[in-house]
Design an enzyme around this catalytic site. Structure first.
Site, PDB file in Angstrom:
ATOM      1  N   TRP A 110       0.812  -1.218   0.000  1.00 47.35           N
ATOM      2  CA  TRP A 110       0.000   0.000   0.000  1.00 47.35           C
ATOM      3  C   TRP A 110       0.840   1.260   0.000  1.00 47.35           C
ATOM      4  O   TRP A 110       0.409   2.302  -0.489  1.00 47.35           O
ATOM      5  CB  TRP A 110      -1.016  -0.026   1.147  1.00 47.35           C
ATOM      6  N   ASP A 179      -1.445   6.274   6.311  1.00 48.27           N
ATOM      7  CA  ASP A 179      -2.522   5.385   5.884  1.00 48.27           C
ATOM      8  C   ASP A 179      -2.831   4.432   7.037  1.00 48.27           C
ATOM      9  O   ASP A 179      -2.015   3.582   7.385  1.00 48.27           O
ATOM     10  CB  ASP A 179      -2.070   4.620   4.636  1.00 48.27           C
ATOM     11  N   LYS A 203     -12.091  -2.003   6.590  1.00 49.16           N
ATOM     12  CA  LYS A 203     -11.254  -2.954   7.317  1.00 49.16           C
ATOM     13  C   LYS A 203     -11.663  -2.973   8.779  1.00 49.16           C
ATOM     14  O   LYS A 203     -12.325  -3.860   9.243  1.00 49.16           O
ATOM     15  CB  LYS A 203      -9.770  -2.602   7.169  1.00 49.16           C
TER      16      LYS A 203
HETATM   17  C1  LIG Z   1      -7.350  -1.724   1.628  1.00 51.19           C
HETATM   18  C2  LIG Z   1      -6.268  -0.722   1.763  1.00 51.19           C
HETATM   19  C3  LIG Z   1      -6.115   0.332   0.850  1.00 51.19           C
HETATM   20  C4  LIG Z   1      -7.022   0.489  -0.356  1.00 51.19           C
HETATM   21  O1  LIG Z   1      -8.274   0.850   0.057  1.00 51.19           O
HETATM   22  P1  LIG Z   1      -9.469   1.183  -0.986  1.00 51.19           P
HETATM   23  O2  LIG Z   1     -10.541   1.624  -0.055  1.00 51.19           O
HETATM   24  O3  LIG Z   1      -9.751  -0.065  -1.729  1.00 51.19           O
HETATM   25  O4  LIG Z   1      -8.988   2.281  -1.879  1.00 51.19           O
HETATM   26  C5  LIG Z   1      -5.107   1.247   1.060  1.00 51.19           C
HETATM   27  N1  LIG Z   1      -4.276   1.127   2.104  1.00 51.19           N
HETATM   28  C6  LIG Z   1      -4.372   0.131   3.004  1.00 51.19           C
HETATM   29  C7  LIG Z   1      -3.412   0.059   4.149  1.00 51.19           C
HETATM   30  C8  LIG Z   1      -5.373  -0.822   2.852  1.00 51.19           C
HETATM   31  O5  LIG Z   1      -5.476  -1.822   3.752  1.00 51.19           O
END
Ligand SMILES: *Cc1c(COP(=O)(O)O)cnc(C)c1O
Length: 368
Positions: A110, A179, A203
């Site tokens: 990511w 993130d 998540k």
């Molecule tokens: C799932 C995830 C993403 C992508 O998320 P989307 O909502 O599909 O754009 C980005 N960063 C992390 C750490 C993730 O777990």
């Protein structure tokens, strides 16, 4: 066909990385309220986002998120669409002048997508990357090549696919953009350590289709780059995250999940639970005499996503199929790394982790 883990509820134990399990009381409440929300005679999905009822829901969701994460008043909270990935582009557009230097620490998949989404707009610089080591460790702090003039440093708090948690004090001069998609509300954090944090809700917070952004108000005032209002954090903030029609049902589900998390004791309670559960699972892996393997450096092993491997890819596949037959679903690893991955988000019951550990022991004894 998937068999349920509980004959009573018909529900499985869901280890999916996201979208994933929601708290059962939330699902019951949503079911009960689906045809008639708050005596309106219509569902929350059928009314205007500008109605007083919906605005009250949005305000309560913000209040609950602020209380959960102890968000200071000089930080703004936004609820947005487009997932975490959209934020990865918006961060560059909003926080950095065209072509300005922006630093990226890459600790997994990511971090790479964050860099890719920002690269058209900034001079994206990799401070350090764990890729050459297969993302099994976080590059040592003293080896980071930080830029003196960076608009921000972007990090991934928890790498969902590689199972790598940052877990170190950042101690940098520039604003940290993080993130938190797979670790928000999983443990107490200090918001002031960050300039901006963002997370897709699917998540650890709630359903897909809605994301949260928590940012220092001063940072949002940066002029950034030429961009349409829909891509401008300031415009979203001025309209209280209702610049255009928001995903109202997702927002509602998220609000129910936030209220549930507070009832459960908040992030302090989840932090303790999550640490204990991860420890239990890693102990089962490490105590398996090499049958199950996780290669991540101990200090950076994720408490949320635990990837592991069996001796062969055939055994990985059998493990996933047999687990599913007992109602343990979502265990197949991400295609980037393969193997198994168990995601242990807040809404997963403790009994799920116990059932997985029991199944791992039984499966191993049948195969050694
Ligand atoms: C799932 C995830 C993403 C992508 O998320 P989307 O909502 O599909 O754009 C980005 N960063 C992390 C750490 C993730 O777990």
């Amino acid at each position: 066909m998937t068999r349920s883990a509980s004959p009573v509820t018909g529900r499985v134990f869901n280890f999916s990385a996201g979208p994933t399990v929601l708290p059962e009381p939330v699902l019951h409440k949503a079911k009960q309220e689906l045809l008639d929300w708050q005596g309106i005679g219509a569902s929350v999905a059928e009314i205007s986002h500008r109605s007083a009822d919906f605005i009250a829901l949005a305000a309560q969701a913000e209040a609950d998120l602020r209380a959960l994460l102890q968000v200071p008043d000089d930080y703004a909270v936004l609820f947005m669409q487009g997932g975490a990935t959209l934020q990865q582009a918006l961060i560059a557009l909003n926080l950095a002048a065209p072509g300005a230097r922006a630093d990226y620490l890459i600790t997994g998949h990511w971090g790479k997508t964050a860099l890719q989404q920002a690269a058209p707009y900034v001079d994206a610089h990799i401070v350090a990357s764990g890729e050459a080591q297969g993302f099994c460790d976080v590059p040592a702090r003293e080896d980071w090549q930080l830029s003196a003039d960076a608009a921000y440093l972007h990090v991934t708090d928890n790498e969902t696919i590689h199972g790598v948690e940052l877990n170190l004090p950042l101690d940098v001069e520039v604003p940290v953009v993080a993130d938190f998609s797979s670790s928000i509300a999983s443990r107490p954090i200090r918001i002031r350590d960050y300039g901006l944090i963002y997370a897709g809700a699917q998540k650890n917070l709630g359903p897909s289709g809605i994301s949260v952004v928590i940012a220092a108000r001063a940072l949002l005032e940066r002029s950034g780059q030429k961009r349409a209002p829909i891509l401008d954090y300031r415009a979203h903030l001025a309209r209280e995250s209702m610049l255009n029609t928001p995903p109202t049902f997702n927002w509602y589900l998220l609000a129910l999940c936030l209220a549930w998390m507070r009832e459960q004791g908040g992030v302090a309670a989840f932090g303790a639970r999550n640490a204990a559960r991860a420890q239990k699972l890693y102990a089962a892996i490490d105590g398996s005499q090499g049958f199950y393997r996780n290669r991540v450096a101990t200090a950076h092993r994720s408490r949320m996503n635990v990837p592991f491997f069996l001796p062969t890819a055939e055994l990985d596949a059998q493990f996933v199929a047999q687990a599913e037959a007992r109602g343990l679903i979502g265990l197949k690893g991400h295609k980037v790394v393969g193997g198994i991955r168990a995601s242990l988000y807040n809404a997963l019951p403790d009994a799920a982790v116990d059932a997985l550990v029991d199944f791992m022991q039984e499966f191993r004894h049948r195969h050694v």
